[in-house]
Design an enzyme around this catalytic site. Structure first.
Site, PDB file in Angstrom:
ATOM      1  N   ASP A   1     -24.345   5.087 -21.390  1.00 44.85           N
ATOM      2  CA  ASP A   1     -25.561   4.458 -21.935  1.00 44.85           C
ATOM      3  C   ASP A   1     -26.628   5.494 -22.268  1.00 44.85           C
ATOM      4  O   ASP A   1     -27.330   5.377 -23.280  1.00 44.85           O
ATOM      5  CB  ASP A   1     -26.154   3.468 -20.921  1.00 44.85           C
ATOM      6  CG  ASP A   1     -25.314   2.211 -20.821  1.00 44.85           C
ATOM      7  OD1 ASP A   1     -24.428   2.032 -21.665  1.00 44.85           O
ATOM      8  OD2 ASP A   1     -25.546   1.424 -19.885  1.00 44.85           O
TER       9      ASP A   1
ATOM     10  N   LEU B   1     -27.829  -7.187 -24.323  1.00 49.71           N
ATOM     11  CA  LEU B   1     -29.122  -6.971 -23.674  1.00 49.71           C
ATOM     12  C   LEU B   1     -29.513  -5.515 -23.858  1.00 49.71           C
ATOM     13  O   LEU B   1     -28.654  -4.632 -23.879  1.00 49.71           O
ATOM     14  CB  LEU B   1     -29.013  -7.251 -22.174  1.00 49.71           C
ATOM     15  CG  LEU B   1     -28.955  -8.705 -21.733  1.00 49.71           C
ATOM     16  CD1 LEU B   1     -28.494  -8.807 -20.285  1.00 49.71           C
ATOM     17  CD2 LEU B   1     -30.328  -9.367 -21.893  1.00 49.71           C
TER      18      LEU B   1
ATOM     19  N   LYS C   1     -27.147  -9.141 -12.933  1.00 53.48           N
ATOM     20  CA  LYS C   1     -26.356  -8.903 -14.146  1.00 53.48           C
ATOM     21  C   LYS C   1     -24.905  -8.868 -13.683  1.00 53.48           C
ATOM     22  O   LYS C   1     -24.432  -7.882 -13.111  1.00 53.48           O
ATOM     23  CB  LYS C   1     -26.756  -7.587 -14.812  1.00 53.48           C
ATOM     24  CG  LYS C   1     -26.023  -7.390 -16.122  1.00 53.48           C
ATOM     25  CD  LYS C   1     -26.600  -6.259 -16.925  1.00 53.48           C
ATOM     26  CE  LYS C   1     -25.990  -6.167 -18.314  1.00 53.48           C
ATOM     27  NZ  LYS C   1     -24.541  -6.234 -18.355  1.00 53.48           N
TER      28      LYS C   1
ATOM     29  N   ARG D   1     -16.988 -14.043 -25.576  1.00 64.32           N
ATOM     30  CA  ARG D   1     -18.107 -13.623 -26.404  1.00 64.32           C
ATOM     31  C   ARG D   1     -17.652 -13.174 -27.795  1.00 64.32           C
ATOM     32  O   ARG D   1     -18.330 -13.411 -28.787  1.00 64.32           O
ATOM     33  CB  ARG D   1     -18.844 -12.479 -25.697  1.00 64.32           C
ATOM     34  CG  ARG D   1     -19.962 -11.894 -26.492  1.00 64.32           C
ATOM     35  CD  ARG D   1     -20.747 -10.902 -25.660  1.00 64.32           C
ATOM     36  NE  ARG D   1     -21.822 -10.345 -26.443  1.00 64.32           N
ATOM     37  CZ  ARG D   1     -21.690  -9.323 -27.265  1.00 64.32           C
ATOM     38  NH1 ARG D   1     -20.526  -8.756 -27.415  1.00 64.32           N
ATOM     39  NH2 ARG D   1     -22.718  -8.880 -27.956  1.00 64.32           N
TER      40      ARG D   1
ATOM     41  N   GLU E   1     -20.893 -16.080 -16.920  1.00 62.41           N
ATOM     42  CA  GLU E   1     -19.994 -14.956 -16.682  1.00 62.41           C
ATOM     43  C   GLU E   1     -18.912 -15.404 -15.704  1.00 62.41           C
ATOM     44  O   GLU E   1     -19.222 -16.008 -14.673  1.00 62.41           O
ATOM     45  CB  GLU E   1     -20.824 -13.808 -16.076  1.00 62.41           C
ATOM     46  CG  GLU E   1     -20.191 -12.475 -16.138  1.00 62.41           C
ATOM     47  CD  GLU E   1     -20.525 -11.690 -17.422  1.00 62.41           C
ATOM     48  OE1 GLU E   1     -21.118 -12.261 -18.367  1.00 62.41           O
ATOM     49  OE2 GLU E   1     -20.141 -10.512 -17.461  1.00 62.41           O
TER      50      GLU E   1
ATOM     51  N   LYS F   1     -30.460  -1.555 -15.134  1.00 60.57           N
ATOM     52  CA  LYS F   1     -29.138  -1.103 -14.677  1.00 60.57           C
ATOM     53  C   LYS F   1     -29.280  -0.312 -13.379  1.00 60.57           C
ATOM     54  O   LYS F   1     -30.138   0.572 -13.268  1.00 60.57           O
ATOM     55  CB  LYS F   1     -28.489  -0.213 -15.753  1.00 60.57           C
ATOM     56  CG  LYS F   1     -28.196  -0.947 -17.056  1.00 60.57           C
ATOM     57  CD  LYS F   1     -27.043  -1.926 -16.937  1.00 60.57           C
ATOM     58  CE  LYS F   1     -25.695  -1.304 -17.040  1.00 60.57           C
ATOM     59  NZ  LYS F   1     -25.172  -1.010 -18.325  1.00 60.57           N
TER      60      LYS F   1
END
Ligand code: IVH
Length: 707
Positions: free
Chosen positions: A55, A101, A136, A157, A195, A343
């Site tokens: 990321d 997100l 999350k 998704r 989820e 995160k």
């Protein structure tokens, strides 16, 4: 496609850009690095860097491309529409797109998000915004459509616009109601987002079964969950024990096709309504925070707790709670502007194995320890990791100079997950476990031995004193003689000064000499004396345990102590005598017998006695006589927490008089748990078992007629 050398180059470049962000002249290189990692992650299912590191690199590329749009190429990872479409299932269009997100990693990022939200909503910067914060979840996303209360479609998704339909699979999940009372809320059609997850303990069970069946193991619960959603065999989905958490009511209309969402006012009201309708929703793990400061607090709290949560979570999601404000914020093509993921710090990272050192334990077990290039993992820098034993090294085929994947989960000590054989360049060396004691610094070599059924190599005949040092460290520890304030560093210091060579020397330390040592004084010497004097009167069950007799644990020490009036009685005990004690097996019996047959050990105990150490059975060592009748006859009992009106021993005696047998651990054999103040994990475990009668101290006293 990639050679080991080029792979290594990409890893080196990744590390470089992570410590010193790339600038525009590196843009092409950074793009190639990300393309390389995408391949490792998505195609080879073998990521070489953590999600967090990926990321960070991705963000750098986005920023550079934003500043230099002329340099965006069509193959840039930023141009990719993320997708899990495989073509194996019918495509379906989501009612509203399923976006991603944006990510945040620290307080500053969250503050920036809060400021941006206020700006988008036209609110003053000092006004508080209410946020709903929830886990999350790290599984596979699902979208569920209900029409006239019936589940009509479930999809993954996909690319966010189109998903893959897997309704039959979703119907096997007990947490997804096939019918739910939406009409009672005036809703005719709804689309929910959530989820699908696999509990961590369930995941371990699945992998154990797969190992037994010779199947490849799943790398993590997420892979097992996403795979479970997209299998052609709904029975396989069911077997994985997936659970669906719902985190968003994305679409809800009444019979005029008018959205009912505005009537709900807030995100949390929508979620709680779904909970009422029978869906699984986050409960204590979600919180309505009054402002961004409360958000900081809650996300940090969960970052520390994440490992105790039964499901994998990789962060928290922060959502503007008010739906009118959400609408004002709007969306980018990638993510909503009213939500952000926070995160957690990476638990995994790659490093290089640069050396192996060896440590000796109190009974001579040799533990290999890997020295790795320091990596920052979940908040700490790790440079040394236990490799446990030879089998660990060979089963993972770890070699010197290998690139290794390192994981540190919460309080758990770091460990090496695996090596990457594909990155080997040829100069790696097989780690050869030493034949002779690697700690020994004397002339005399001692060959290591491995006893049947044991994993560790041991130095059977220590000539250098290293084991004695470990034995002394254990002897003073909390679990053994519990000599308060006399820790490892004191033992090491006095050992280096040759003041203590074996445990008996601890009891004849010269306190005058100690008070003259640098860093010590009269006061600290007095404190040491006080703690040692106290330990001299310990019950003999502690003393037995503190002797580091191989396999003799706390429980067996207690059972033996119950049967003797003096420790040296054991010199006369044959192996059979130990075996008469229930719960003592032949290994412990042989080891204790052997220990008490060695004259050096007996001399040491005699010395200890002459220095004032108690070797006689104390009241605490005596067995409790369990009455053959009484209110608790035939039951097992355990006390936990701090009792207010009596000591632990006194309580156990009362219970024994009332017929109960005291046991020391929570298991399905336990009938009664008496809880005092600050009862911790034992209470929770007993509650989870559901078969244990839980009593307060007063209830216990009342039952035995002592109230
Ligand atoms: S909200 C438009 N909430 O994270 C709203 N997503 O990067 C976007 N996820 O694959 C999603 N837990 O499946 C939201 N509490 C949560 C979530 C969550 C996990 C996943 C989601 C998506 C990814 C977004």
């Amino acid at each position: 496609m990639y050679t080991p050398e080029s792979q290594q180059q990409y890893i080196d470049l990744s590390k470089k850009f992570l410590s010193l962000p790339a600038d525009v002249k590196d843009l092409g290189l950074l793009r190639d690095v990300l393309i390389f990692h995408e391949r490792k992650y998505y195609i080879e299912d073998n990521p070489l860097i953590s999600d967090f590191e990926y990321d960070q690199l991705y963000k750098q590329l986005v920023a550079l491309e934003e500043a230099h749009p002329d340099q965006i190429t069509p193959d840039s990872p930023t141009q990719r529409v993320s997708t899990d479409l495989s073509g194996d299932f019918p495509p379906v269009q989501h009612t509203v797109p399923m976006l991603s997100l944006d990510n945040s990693y620290n307080e500053d990022d969250l503050n920036d998000f809060d400021a941006a939200v206020k700006k988008l909503c036209g609110l003053p910067s000092d006004m508080d915004i209410e946020y709903c914060v929830e886990p999350k979840f790290d599984g596979g996303s699902i979208a569920l459509v209900y029409e006239n209360d019936v589940l009509v479609r479930a999809a993954t998704r996909g690319n966010g616009v189109m998903g893959e339909e897997m309704t039959p699979n979703a119907k096997t999940l007990p947490s997804i109601p096939l019918k739910a009372g939406f009409s009672s809320k005036g809703i005719i059609k709804a689309e929910l987002r959530g989820e699908a997850l696999i509990r961590k303990d369930n995941f371990d069970r699945i992998n154990k079964e797969r190992e037994k069946d010779g199947l490849t193991l799943f790398a993590n619960p997420r892979n097992a969950a996403t795979g479970g959603l997209r299998t052609k065999d709904a029975n396989e989905t069911r077997k994985r024990g997936l659970e669906a958490f719902i985190y968003q009511l994305a679409y809800a209309v009444d019979n005029n096709n008018t959205s009912v969402l505005p009537k709900l006012h807030s995100h949390i009201a929508g979620i709680d309504m779904l909970g009422e309708l029978g869906f699984k929703i986050p409960k204590d793990e979600k919180s309505l925070c009054r402002n961004i400061a409360e958000v900081h607090h809650f996300v940090k709290y969960w970052e520390n707790k994440r490992d105790t949560y039964p499901y994998e979570i990789d962060g928290m999601v922060v959502k503007v709670n008010d739906l009118v404000l959400q609408e004002k914020c709007g969306f980018t093509t990638h993510h909503p502007r009213w939500a952000i993921a926070f995160k957690f710090k990476a638990k995994q990272a790659t490093s290089k194995l640069i050396g192996v050192e060896y440590q000796v334990g109190k009974i001579g077990s040799i533990t290999p320890v890997a020295k790795i290039e320091p990596v920052y993992l979940a908040g700490v820098t790790v440079s040394s990791i236990s490799l446990h034993n030879e089998e660990f090294i060979t089963s993972k085929d770890l070699r010197l100079r290998d690139t290794v994947l390192v994981e540190r989960a919460g309080d758990v000590i770091p460990y090496i997950v695996k090596s990457f054989p594909e990155l080997r360049k040829g100069d790696e060396e097989v780690i050869k476990f030493p034949e002779f004691c690697p700690i020994n610094d004397t002339e005399q070599q001692v060959k290591l031995i491995k006893e049947e059924g044991e994993a560790a190599w041991r130095c059977p005949d220590c000539v250098c004193g290293a084991q004695n040092l470990q034995k002394m460290i254990f002897h003073v520890s909390k679990d053994a003689m519990d000599i308060d304030g006399f820790g490892k560093s004191y033992v090491e210091r006095f050992y280096d000064l040759c003041w203590i060579k074996d445990i008996s020397d601890i009891y004849r330390l010269d306190y005058e000499q100690i008070s003259g040592l640098e860093g010590f004084g009269k006061r600290s010497a007095e404190n040491i004396k006080k703690a040692i004097d106290k330990a001299k009167n310990n019950p003999i069950q502690r003393l037995l345990h503190s002797l580091s007799i191989h396999h003799l644990g706390k429980k067996a020490s207690k059972l033996i102590a119950e049967q003797i009036s003096h420790v040296l009685d054991l010199c006369e005990w044959p192996v059979e005598r130990y075996l008469e004690i229930k719960d003592i097996g032949p290994v412990v019996a042989e080891n204790v017998k052997a220990w008490f047959s060695d004259p050096a050990n007996i001399d040491m105990l005699r010395n200890m006695e002459s220095y004032g150490v108690n070797l006689s059975q104390t009241e605490e060592d005596k067995p409790l006589h369990v009455s053959e009748d009484g209110v608790f006859y035939g039951k097992t009992i355990l006390f936990t927490g701090t009792l207010q009106t009596m000591g632990r021993k006194e309580a156990e005696e009362m219970a024994a008089k009332a017929g109960a047998r005291n046991i020391s651990a929570i298991s399905s054999n336990l009938n009664i748990l008496v809880v005092g103040e600050k009862a911790g994990s034992k209470l929770k475990k007993a509650q989870d078992l559901g078969t244990v009668e839980i009593l307060t101290e007063e209830e216990f006293l009342e039952k035995i007629g002592k109230e």
